[in-house]
Motif scaffolding. Structure first.
Motif, PDB file in Angstrom:
ATOM      1  N   GLN A  28     -24.482  14.090  25.684  1.00  0.00           N
ATOM      2  CA  GLN A  28     -23.432  14.514  24.763  1.00  0.00           C
ATOM      3  C   GLN A  28     -23.335  13.506  23.623  1.00  0.00           C
ATOM      4  OE1 GLN A  28     -20.099  14.391  27.602  1.00  0.00           O
ATOM      5  NE2 GLN A  28     -19.348  12.535  26.585  1.00  0.00           N
ATOM      6  N   PHE A  29     -22.471  13.782  22.633  1.00  0.00           N
ATOM      7  CA  PHE A  29     -22.286  12.886  21.495  1.00  0.00           C
ATOM      8  C   PHE A  29     -21.137  11.899  21.727  1.00  0.00           C
ATOM      9  CE2 PHE A  29     -24.340  16.578  19.524  1.00  0.00           C
ATOM     10  CZ  PHE A  29     -25.327  15.968  18.769  1.00  0.00           C
ATOM     11  N   ARG A  30     -20.044  12.380  22.299  1.00  0.00           N
ATOM     12  CA  ARG A  30     -18.847  11.561  22.462  1.00  0.00           C
ATOM     13  C   ARG A  30     -19.061  10.441  23.488  1.00  0.00           C
ATOM     14  NH1 ARG A  30     -16.026  16.879  22.864  1.00  0.00           N
ATOM     15  NH2 ARG A  30     -14.849  17.261  20.957  1.00  0.00           N
ATOM     16  N   TYR A  31     -18.150   9.474  23.427  1.00  0.00           N
ATOM     17  CA  TYR A  31     -18.107   8.424  24.445  1.00  0.00           C
ATOM     18  C   TYR A  31     -17.965   9.062  25.830  1.00  0.00           C
ATOM     19  CZ  TYR A  31     -16.135   4.699  27.333  1.00  0.00           C
ATOM     20  OH  TYR A  31     -15.883   3.813  28.347  1.00  0.00           O
ATOM     21  N   SER A  32     -18.665   8.516  26.821  1.00  0.00           N
ATOM     22  CA  SER A  32     -18.677   9.109  28.154  1.00  0.00           C
ATOM     23  C   SER A  32     -18.166   8.131  29.212  1.00  0.00           C
ATOM     24  CB  SER A  32     -20.086   9.558  28.532  1.00  0.00           C
ATOM     25  OG  SER A  32     -20.166   9.880  29.896  1.00  0.00           O
ATOM     26  N   PRO A  33     -17.001   8.399  29.794  1.00  0.00           N
ATOM     27  CA  PRO A  33     -16.527   7.567  30.912  1.00  0.00           C
ATOM     28  C   PRO A  33     -17.493   7.591  32.094  1.00  0.00           C
ATOM     29  CG  PRO A  33     -14.756   8.954  30.057  1.00  0.00           C
ATOM     30  CD  PRO A  33     -16.020   9.438  29.434  1.00  0.00           C
ATOM     31  N   LEU A  34     -18.198   8.705  32.280  1.00  0.00           N
ATOM     32  CA  LEU A  34     -19.151   8.797  33.392  1.00  0.00           C
ATOM     33  C   LEU A  34     -20.306   7.810  33.192  1.00  0.00           C
ATOM     34  CD1 LEU A  34     -20.229  10.089  35.965  1.00  0.00           C
ATOM     35  CD2 LEU A  34     -21.263  11.884  34.562  1.00  0.00           C
ATOM     36  N   LEU A  35     -20.865   7.760  31.980  1.00  0.00           N
ATOM     37  CA  LEU A  35     -21.940   6.805  31.717  1.00  0.00           C
ATOM     38  C   LEU A  35     -21.438   5.372  31.845  1.00  0.00           C
ATOM     39  CD1 LEU A  35     -24.024   8.263  28.730  1.00  0.00           C
ATOM     40  CD2 LEU A  35     -24.533   8.311  31.167  1.00  0.00           C
ATOM     41  N   SER A  77     -22.703   1.105  28.081  1.00  0.00           N
ATOM     42  CA  SER A  77     -21.244   0.951  27.987  1.00  0.00           C
ATOM     43  C   SER A  77     -20.536   2.266  27.663  1.00  0.00           C
ATOM     44  CB  SER A  77     -20.891  -0.102  26.924  1.00  0.00           C
ATOM     45  OG  SER A  77     -21.432  -1.370  27.271  1.00  0.00           O
ATOM     46  N   GLY A  78     -21.141   3.371  28.109  1.00  0.00           N
ATOM     47  CA  GLY A  78     -20.519   4.681  27.909  1.00  0.00           C
ATOM     48  C   GLY A  78     -20.944   5.391  26.642  1.00  0.00           C
ATOM     49  N   GLN A  79     -21.785   4.773  25.821  1.00  0.00           N
ATOM     50  CA  GLN A  79     -22.240   5.432  24.592  1.00  0.00           C
ATOM     51  C   GLN A  79     -23.324   6.458  24.940  1.00  0.00           C
ATOM     52  OE1 GLN A  79     -20.657   4.927  21.712  1.00  0.00           O
ATOM     53  NE2 GLN A  79     -19.367   3.493  22.860  1.00  0.00           N
ATOM     54  N   ALA A  80     -23.007   7.740  24.746  1.00  0.00           N
ATOM     55  CA  ALA A  80     -23.917   8.805  25.188  1.00  0.00           C
ATOM     56  C   ALA A  80     -24.843   9.303  24.085  1.00  0.00           C
ATOM     57  CB  ALA A  80     -23.101   9.982  25.727  1.00  0.00           C
ATOM     58  N   TRP A  81     -24.462   9.112  22.829  1.00  0.00           N
ATOM     59  CA  TRP A  81     -25.236   9.722  21.744  1.00  0.00           C
ATOM     60  C   TRP A  81     -26.715   9.296  21.703  1.00  0.00           C
ATOM     61  CZ3 TRP A  81     -27.637   6.696  18.176  1.00  0.00           C
ATOM     62  CH2 TRP A  81     -27.174   5.386  18.016  1.00  0.00           C
ATOM     63  N   PRO A  82     -27.087   8.054  22.126  1.00  0.00           N
ATOM     64  CA  PRO A  82     -28.517   7.714  22.062  1.00  0.00           C
ATOM     65  C   PRO A  82     -29.397   8.646  22.879  1.00  0.00           C
ATOM     66  CG  PRO A  82     -27.221   5.727  22.367  1.00  0.00           C
ATOM     67  CD  PRO A  82     -26.288   6.884  22.556  1.00  0.00           C
ATOM     68  N   MET A  96     -32.820  10.454  35.908  1.00  0.00           N
ATOM     69  CA  MET A  96     -32.693   9.004  35.912  1.00  0.00           C
ATOM     70  C   MET A  96     -31.345   8.567  35.365  1.00  0.00           C
ATOM     71  SD  MET A  96     -35.334   7.618  37.297  1.00  0.00           S
ATOM     72  CE  MET A  96     -35.158   5.932  36.753  1.00  0.00           C
ATOM     73  N   THR A  97     -30.849   9.249  34.334  1.00  0.00           N
ATOM     74  CA  THR A  97     -29.544   8.922  33.778  1.00  0.00           C
ATOM     75  C   THR A  97     -28.446   9.178  34.795  1.00  0.00           C
ATOM     76  OG1 THR A  97     -30.333   9.525  31.554  1.00  0.00           O
ATOM     77  CG2 THR A  97     -27.954   9.359  31.864  1.00  0.00           C
ATOM     78  N   SER A  98     -28.537  10.300  35.498  1.00  0.00           N
ATOM     79  CA  SER A  98     -27.516  10.631  36.488  1.00  0.00           C
ATOM     80  C   SER A  98     -27.534   9.671  37.675  1.00  0.00           C
ATOM     81  CB  SER A  98     -27.718  12.066  37.004  1.00  0.00           C
ATOM     82  OG  SER A  98     -28.846  12.153  37.857  1.00  0.00           O
ATOM     83  N   LYS A  99     -28.639   8.948  37.856  1.00  0.00           N
ATOM     84  CA  LYS A  99     -28.731   7.972  38.943  1.00  0.00           C
ATOM     85  C   LYS A  99     -28.498   6.547  38.439  1.00  0.00           C
ATOM     86  CE  LYS A  99     -31.840   8.551  42.177  1.00  0.00           C
ATOM     87  NZ  LYS A  99     -31.024   8.979  43.330  1.00  0.00           N
ATOM     88  N   GLY A 100     -28.064   6.424  37.181  1.00  0.00           N
ATOM     89  CA  GLY A 100     -27.778   5.096  36.641  1.00  0.00           C
ATOM     90  C   GLY A 100     -29.006   4.295  36.290  1.00  0.00           C
ATOM     91  N   TRP A 101     -30.155   4.956  36.103  1.00  0.00           N
ATOM     92  CA  TRP A 101     -31.419   4.286  35.767  1.00  0.00           C
ATOM     93  C   TRP A 101     -31.731   3.150  36.735  1.00  0.00           C
ATOM     94  CZ3 TRP A 101     -35.172   5.746  32.381  1.00  0.00           C
ATOM     95  CH2 TRP A 101     -34.840   6.844  31.556  1.00  0.00           C
ATOM     96  N   ASN A 102     -31.672   3.499  38.007  1.00  0.00           N
ATOM     97  CA  ASN A 102     -32.003   2.504  39.042  1.00  0.00           C
ATOM     98  C   ASN A 102     -33.481   2.547  39.435  1.00  0.00           C
ATOM     99  OD1 ASN A 102     -32.200   4.846  40.516  1.00  0.00           O
ATOM    100  ND2 ASN A 102     -30.544   4.339  41.968  1.00  0.00           N
ATOM    101  N   LEU A 103     -34.291   3.282  38.606  1.00  0.00           N
ATOM    102  CA  LEU A 103     -35.736   3.347  38.774  1.00  0.00           C
ATOM    103  C   LEU A 103     -36.146   3.925  40.121  1.00  0.00           C
ATOM    104  CD1 LEU A 103     -36.843  -0.050  37.183  1.00  0.00           C
ATOM    105  CD2 LEU A 103     -36.584   2.192  36.102  1.00  0.00           C
ATOM    106  N   SER A 104     -35.348   4.876  40.604  1.00  0.00           N
ATOM    107  CA  SER A 104     -35.669   5.550  41.870  1.00  0.00           C
ATOM    108  C   SER A 104     -35.281   7.001  41.744  1.00  0.00           C
ATOM    109  CB  SER A 104     -34.917   4.916  43.038  1.00  0.00           C
ATOM    110  OG  SER A 104     -35.146   5.665  44.212  1.00  0.00           O
ATOM    111  N   ILE A 105     -36.274   7.931  41.683  1.00  0.00           N
ATOM    112  CA  ILE A 105     -35.976   9.347  41.619  1.00  0.00           C
ATOM    113  C   ILE A 105     -36.441  10.036  42.885  1.00  0.00           C
ATOM    114  CG2 ILE A 105     -36.125   9.407  39.101  1.00  0.00           C
ATOM    115  CD1 ILE A 105     -38.882  10.672  39.353  1.00  0.00           C
TER     116      ILE A 105
END
Length: 367
Positions: A277-284, A291-296, A358-367
Motif C-alpha cells: 500500500q502507499f500509506r504508513y502501515s502499523p502492520l509493517l 519502520s512501517g513505510q509501505a510505499w517502497p 517474505m514481507t508477510s513473514k517479516g523478511w526473516n529469509l525463510s519461506i
C-alpha cells in the motif's frame, strides 16, 4: 517520426484487440469472484499449458506415456500445496479458499528428474535436451501457475503469516477509531473496519499484477509499432524494440500505481492491507520492516513488473526460436497459446509472490 502501418499490421492489431476483449471477458470475472471460479480457470489454463509444453517441439515427438508423466508431475507441483492446506484444512473451517505459503516438493522435483532420465535411458528417441526441456519448462510453468494462485488467494486469508508475532496485539487507527488487532487477523479486521467485502478486495493484488503486466505488453506493442527503431534482441524476439520496452514500462507504471492510488485513497482499498500500500502501515511496523513505510514495496513491484515481464517473454521466446515455432498454441488468435499470453504474468507471479510472502513473514529469509 512515427512508423506507417501496413494493411497486415492493421489487420493484426484488429485481431489482437478482439482476442484480448474475449480474453478479458473470461479472465476478469474469474479473478473477481475468486475461490472455485479462479481455481477452475487456473486448472483449465494449466492443462492447456501442459499440452503446449509437450507439443511445442513437435506434435509426435513424445510418446503417450511420457506425456502422461509431464501432466502428472507438472499439475501436482501446481496444486499439491493448495489441496493439502486449503481444501483439507481451510475450506470447511473458513468457508473459502486461500493460500498462505508457496511450496513445491523437493522430493517431487528429484523424482520428476529421475523419471525423465530413466525414460531417456530406456527410450532411444528421447534425448538429453528433451529431459532438460521438459524438466525446466515444467518447473517454471508450475511455479508460475502456483504464483498466480497465491496472488489471488493469499489476500483472502485473515492476515500476515509471521508465526512469531501472529497473535501479538497492537493498536491501529482504522476508520476514525483505534482498535487492537493482531497480524494473524489484520486483513479481516481492516476489511471489517471499512465495511469492505474481503472476497472482492482480495482480488486487487492479482488485478494489480495483471494490469502492470498486460498494460506493459500493450504499451510495448503500440509504441514499438509506431515508434520502434532499435531492436532489443533480433535473434530471440525480432519485433521487440527498446522504444516499445520503455514506452510499455512507462504506461505500465502509470496505470498500475495510478489505479492502486485511486483504490486506496478514494475507496480505502489498498492492494494488500498493511503489506502492499502507499500509506504508513502499523502492520509493517509490527513486522519490523522500514519502520512501517509501505510505499517502497508497491513502487518496487510496479517497477519490477515490466522489467521482469519482459525477461519472462524473452525466456519463452528463446525456447520458441530453438524449436522454430512462432507460437506455443493457437487458442488466442493474434496472441498464440496460453503460454504465449501468460509468459510474462507467470514470471511476474513467481517474483511478486516471493516478495509478498517474505514481507508477510517479516523478511526473516525463510519461506
Amino acid at each position: 517520426m512515427a512508423n506507417k502501418l501496413s494493411l497486415s499490421s492493421k489487420r493484426g492489431l484488429l485481431v489482437r484487440t478482439i482476442s484480448s476483449v474475449v480474453f478479458i471477458g473470461i479472465v476478469l470475472p474469474c479473478t473477481l469472484f475468486g475461490d472455485w471460479s479462479f481455481l477452475i480457470m487456473i486448472a483449465f489454463i494449466s492443462i492447456i499449458g501442459c499440452y503446449e509444453i509437450i507439443h511445442a517441439p513437435g506434435n509426435h515427438r513424445y510418446p503417450i506415456y511420457l506425456q502422461a508423466i509431464v501432466y502428472f508431475f507438472t499439475l501436482s507441483f501446481i496444486f499439491w500445496t493448495f489441496i493439502k492446506n486449503s481444501i483439507v484444512d481451510n475450506l470447511l473451517l473458513y468457508n473459502g479458499i486461500y493460500l498462505n505459503q508457496l511450496f513445491v516438493s523437493i522430493l517431487g522435483i528429484i523424482l520428476y528428474a529421475l523419471v525423465l532420465f530413466l525414460v531417456a535411458i530406456f527410450d532411444s528417441k528421447i534425448q538429453l535436451q528433451d529431459v532438460t526441456y521438459l524438466f525446466t519448462l515444467g518447473i517454471i510453468f508450475a511455479l508460475g501457475m502456483q504464483g498466480m494462485l497465491f496472488l489471488r488467494l493469499f489476500p483472502s486469508s485473515t492476515g500476515a503469516v509471521n508465526s512469531a508475532i501472529a497473535d501479538r496485539e497492537f493498536l491501529v487507527s482504522l476508520n476514525g477509531k483505534s482498535i487492537m488487532v493482531t497480524p494473524k487477523m489484520y486483513f479481516y479486521e481492516y476489511n471489517r473496519a471499512f465495511n469492505l467485502y474481503q472476497g472482492f478486495t482480495s482480488c486487487i493484488l492479482m488485478c494489480f499484477v495483471f494490469v502492470g503486466t498486460f498494460i506493459s505488453d500493450v504499451g510495448a506493442y503500440l509504441f514499438g509499432m509506431f515508434f520502434g527503431k532499435h531492436h532489443m534482441s533480433p535473434r530471440i524476439s525480432p519485433h521487440k524494440t527498446w522504444e516499445g520496452f520503455f514506452g510499455g514500462m512507462i504506461v505500465s507504471i502509470i496505470f498500475s500505481l495510478g489505479g492502486a492510488a485511486i483504490l486506496e485513497y478514494v475507496f480505502n482499498i489498498p492492494v494488500v492491507p498493511g503489506l502492499i500500500q502507499f500509506r504508513y502501515s502499523p502492520l509493517l511496523k509490527e513486522l519490523g520492516i522500514f519502520s512501517g513505510q509501505a510505499w517502497p514495496f508497491i513502487v518496487m513491484i510496479a517497477l519490477f513488473m515490466p522489467i521482469v515481464g519482459n525477461i519472462g517473454g524473452f525466456l519463452f521466446s528463446l525456447i520458441k526460436r530453438h524449436y522454430g515455432i512462432k507460437d506455443y498454441g493457437k487458442i488466442m488468435p493474434g496472441h498464440g497459446g496460453v503460454i504465449d499470453r501468460f509468459d510474462a504474468v507467470m514470471i511476474n507471479s513467481i517474483i511478486i509472490s516471493i516478495i509478498v510472502l517474505m514481507t508477510s513473514k517479516g523478511w526473516n529469509l525463510s519461506i
